[in-house]
Design a protein around this motif. Sequence first.
Motif, PDB file in Angstrom:
ATOM      1  N   ALA A 164       1.275   1.181 -10.419  1.00  0.00           N
ATOM      2  CA  ALA A 164       0.930   2.784 -10.410  1.00  0.00           C
ATOM      3  C   ALA A 164      -0.585   3.003 -10.336  1.00  0.00           C
ATOM      4  N   CYS A 165      -1.397   1.995 -11.009  1.00  0.00           N
ATOM      5  CA  CYS A 165      -2.817   1.964 -10.718  1.00  0.00           C
ATOM      6  C   CYS A 165      -3.230   1.715  -9.529  1.00  0.00           C
ATOM      7  N   VAL A 166      -2.641   0.850  -8.868  1.00  0.00           N
ATOM      8  CA  VAL A 166      -3.107   0.433  -7.519  1.00  0.00           C
ATOM      9  C   VAL A 166      -2.647   1.473  -6.549  1.00  0.00           C
ATOM     10  N   THR A 167      -1.608   2.135  -6.501  1.00  0.00           N
ATOM     11  CA  THR A 167      -1.173   3.381  -5.861  1.00  0.00           C
ATOM     12  C   THR A 167      -1.918   4.419  -6.027  1.00  0.00           C
ATOM     13  N   MET A 168      -2.512   4.560  -7.089  1.00  0.00           N
ATOM     14  CA  MET A 168      -3.468   5.903  -7.484  1.00  0.00           C
ATOM     15  C   MET A 168      -4.610   5.699  -6.690  1.00  0.00           C
ATOM     16  N   THR A 169      -5.408   4.373  -6.745  1.00  0.00           N
ATOM     17  CA  THR A 169      -6.414   4.326  -6.064  1.00  0.00           C
ATOM     18  C   THR A 169      -6.188   4.451  -4.896  1.00  0.00           C
ATOM     19  N   GLN A 170      -5.154   4.261  -4.123  1.00  0.00           N
ATOM     20  CA  GLN A 170      -5.018   4.482  -2.717  1.00  0.00           C
ATOM     21  C   GLN A 170      -4.846   5.783  -2.278  1.00  0.00           C
ATOM     22  N   PHE A 171      -4.545   6.619  -3.551  1.00  0.00           N
ATOM     23  CA  PHE A 171      -4.386   8.336  -3.283  1.00  0.00           C
ATOM     24  C   PHE A 171      -5.707   8.449  -3.052  1.00  0.00           C
ATOM     25  N   LEU A 184      -6.051  12.392  -1.422  1.00  0.00           N
ATOM     26  CA  LEU A 184      -6.289  13.517  -2.443  1.00  0.00           C
ATOM     27  C   LEU A 184      -7.888  13.479  -2.597  1.00  0.00           C
ATOM     28  N   LYS A 185      -8.067  14.641  -3.088  1.00  0.00           N
ATOM     29  CA  LYS A 185      -9.615  14.958  -3.134  1.00  0.00           C
ATOM     30  C   LYS A 185     -10.057  14.305  -4.754  1.00  0.00           C
ATOM     31  N   LEU A 186     -11.331  13.665  -4.661  1.00  0.00           N
ATOM     32  CA  LEU A 186     -11.738  13.065  -5.858  1.00  0.00           C
ATOM     33  C   LEU A 186     -13.221  13.670  -6.055  1.00  0.00           C
ATOM     34  N   ASN A 187     -13.478  13.979  -7.428  1.00  0.00           N
ATOM     35  CA  ASN A 187     -14.874  14.364  -7.919  1.00  0.00           C
ATOM     36  C   ASN A 187     -15.768  13.115  -7.514  1.00  0.00           C
ATOM     37  N   PRO A 188     -16.876  13.530  -6.849  1.00  0.00           N
ATOM     38  CA  PRO A 188     -18.038  12.670  -6.481  1.00  0.00           C
ATOM     39  C   PRO A 188     -18.314  11.773  -7.618  1.00  0.00           C
ATOM     40  N   GLU A 189     -18.489  12.366  -8.854  1.00  0.00           N
ATOM     41  CA  GLU A 189     -18.903  11.657  -9.872  1.00  0.00           C
ATOM     42  C   GLU A 189     -18.094  10.629 -10.513  1.00  0.00           C
ATOM     43  N   LEU A 190     -16.612  11.130 -10.078  1.00  0.00           N
ATOM     44  CA  LEU A 190     -15.496  10.050 -10.313  1.00  0.00           C
ATOM     45  C   LEU A 190     -15.723   8.914  -9.582  1.00  0.00           C
ATOM     46  N   VAL A 191     -16.106   9.091  -8.138  1.00  0.00           N
ATOM     47  CA  VAL A 191     -16.203   8.063  -7.147  1.00  0.00           C
ATOM     48  C   VAL A 191     -17.214   7.002  -7.537  1.00  0.00           C
ATOM     49  N   GLN A 192     -18.139   7.487  -8.081  1.00  0.00           N
ATOM     50  CA  GLN A 192     -19.311   6.778  -8.413  1.00  0.00           C
ATOM     51  C   GLN A 192     -18.967   5.938  -9.573  1.00  0.00           C
ATOM     52  N   MET A 248       1.090  -1.328  -0.009  1.00  0.00           N
ATOM     53  CA  MET A 248       0.051  -0.025  -0.051  1.00  0.00           C
ATOM     54  C   MET A 248       0.795   1.110  -0.020  1.00  0.00           C
ATOM     55  N   PRO A 249       1.543   1.445  -1.002  1.00  0.00           N
ATOM     56  CA  PRO A 249       2.676   2.660  -1.035  1.00  0.00           C
ATOM     57  C   PRO A 249       1.430   4.059  -1.045  1.00  0.00           C
ATOM     58  N   GLY A 250       0.665   4.140  -1.823  1.00  0.00           N
ATOM     59  CA  GLY A 250      -0.224   5.211  -1.621  1.00  0.00           C
ATOM     60  C   GLY A 250      -1.254   5.608  -0.410  1.00  0.00           C
ATOM     61  N   VAL A 251      -1.008   4.983   0.481  1.00  0.00           N
ATOM     62  CA  VAL A 251      -1.922   4.826   1.895  1.00  0.00           C
ATOM     63  C   VAL A 251      -1.048   6.065   2.567  1.00  0.00           C
ATOM     64  N   LEU A 301      -9.815   4.778  -2.522  1.00  0.00           N
ATOM     65  CA  LEU A 301     -10.724   3.891  -2.993  1.00  0.00           C
ATOM     66  C   LEU A 301     -10.363   2.295  -2.792  1.00  0.00           C
ATOM     67  N   SER A 302     -11.341   1.499  -2.645  1.00  0.00           N
ATOM     68  CA  SER A 302     -11.185   0.094  -2.451  1.00  0.00           C
ATOM     69  C   SER A 302     -11.106  -0.807  -3.743  1.00  0.00           C
ATOM     70  N   LEU A 303     -10.274  -1.732  -3.934  1.00  0.00           N
ATOM     71  CA  LEU A 303     -10.395  -2.512  -5.227  1.00  0.00           C
ATOM     72  C   LEU A 303     -11.188  -3.875  -5.120  1.00  0.00           C
ATOM     73  N   SER A 304     -12.090  -4.078  -6.074  1.00  0.00           N
ATOM     74  CA  SER A 304     -12.706  -5.328  -6.140  1.00  0.00           C
ATOM     75  C   SER A 304     -11.809  -6.269  -6.873  1.00  0.00           C
ATOM     76  N   PHE A 305     -12.221  -7.538  -6.681  1.00  0.00           N
ATOM     77  CA  PHE A 305     -11.453  -8.580  -7.647  1.00  0.00           C
ATOM     78  C   PHE A 305     -11.585  -8.207  -9.249  1.00  0.00           C
TER      79      PHE A 305
END
Length: 408
Positions: free
Chosen positions: A307-314, A104-112, A97-100, A317-321
Motif C-alpha cells: 500500500a505504501c509503495v502504491t501511494m507513493t506512485q499515486f 494525484l496532487k500533493l502539497n509541495p511542503e509534503l513533497v519536500q 507499479m500498481p499506482g502508476v 514520488l520516487s523511493l530511495s533505498f
Amino acid sequence: MRIKIHLTTQIIIGMLIGIILGAVFGTKIAGIKIIGDIFLRLIQMAVMPLVFCTVIAAIGKLPVKQLGKLGIKTAAWFIGTTLIAALVGLLLGWWFMPGVGIDLKLNPELVQKFTSHPVSTSDMILGFFPTNIFEALVKGNTIQVIIFALCMGIVLSKANSQQKYQHIINGLEQLNQLFIDLIQLVLCIAPVGIGALIASVIAENGLTVLIPLLKFLILFGVGTLFFLAILFGMIMIRAHMTLRTVMHGFANILIIAMTTTSSAVSLPVEMHDAEKRLGIKKEISELVLPLGMALNSNGLAMYLALACVTMTQFYGLSLSFIMMLKIVMLAIVACLGTVAVPGGGLVALAIIVPTLGLPLESIALLAGIDWFAGIFRTVLNVVGDTTTAIMIAADEKKLVHGSLPVKN
C-alpha cells in the motif's frame, strides 16, 4: 422487520455514493473532503494509546519462563516471517507499479518533507529508540512507542512473577478494550467519512484513479499465494509433513479466515485444528497463537508495504533505498497491537501514512476495497501464526503427529 446492514456493506455503499457524487458534481463538491479529514483524525487520536497499552499488556502477562528461550524463538519467527512478507509486498509494488497511471496532487511542503533531508542508515536505526516516551507519544513516533512498550512489557512480566502487578495488567487490558470500543464508535461514521474522501479525490482527479485499485488487489492476491507456498514449503521440510497433511490441517482455518476476515474470530478454530489436526502440543499452541494474534501479522505487513509503495506512485514520488527500508520497518512495527482491532488495516495505515510524510486522504482509496484486501490479510495472518507454532513445536519436539493426517 428492520434490516441490519453490515459495516463493510455500508462502507462499500458509501464509496459508491462518493464515486457518483465526485463524477457528477466534479470540483463543486471538493469541499466535502473536510468530513473525511475529521473521520481520519478521529481514527488517529486512538492509535498511539491503543498500541501502547496492547503491547505492554501482551508481553507483561506472559510468565517469566516463557520470555526465555521459547519467547526468543517465537519472536524470531514472528519477526522473520513478517519481514519476508513485507519485502514481498514492497517488491511487488516496486516491480509492477500498481499506482502508476494517475497523478494525484500533493502539497509541495509534503513533497519536500518526503524527499529532502536524506537520513543515513545509522541515524535511522538510532531514531528507533526514544529519549522521551511522552515526546514519542505526542509526535506519534510509532517505532519509538513500540520499542518502549516492548521493554516495559518485559519489565512488567518479570515484576509480576508473584502476581503483585496483576492489577496493572488488568488495567492496561481494560484501557485497551476502551480504545477498541472508541475505534468501533468512530468506525460507525466510516461510510460517510470514506465516501466524502472518495468524492473529493474523484472530483479532483477523475474516475481514472479507480484503475490502480484493481491492480492492487490482483497483486495482493498473487503475493498471498506466493507467500502461502513459502510457508507450506517450510512446514513440509522442517516438520516432515506431506502436502496432504498440510492441506488437511489448514482447511478449516483457511475457510474461517476467508469468510470472517477476522484473526480474533479465527483463533478458536485455529487453536483447535493446530492441536487436533496438525498435532501441536497444547503448551505451544496456547502460547504462540494468542500472542501471534496480537503481535504478529504477515498479511498486514505485506498489505502495508504494498500500500505504501502504491501511494507513493499515486503522487509520482520516487523511493530511495532508505525510504524502502523505512517502509519495511514501519510495516513490521505497525502490525503490533492492531491485528485484532476492527478495521485493523485502516488503523495501521493511519499509523504509517503520516510517518512517511504522505497525506492521510491517501487512505481513502484503499479503504474502499479494504474488505477484499482483508480476506488476503487474514489468511496470511492466521496461517503465519500457525506456521510459527508448527516450526517451534517441531524444534521443541512438541509435534505429536508428524506427517500423519489426524481425524476429527
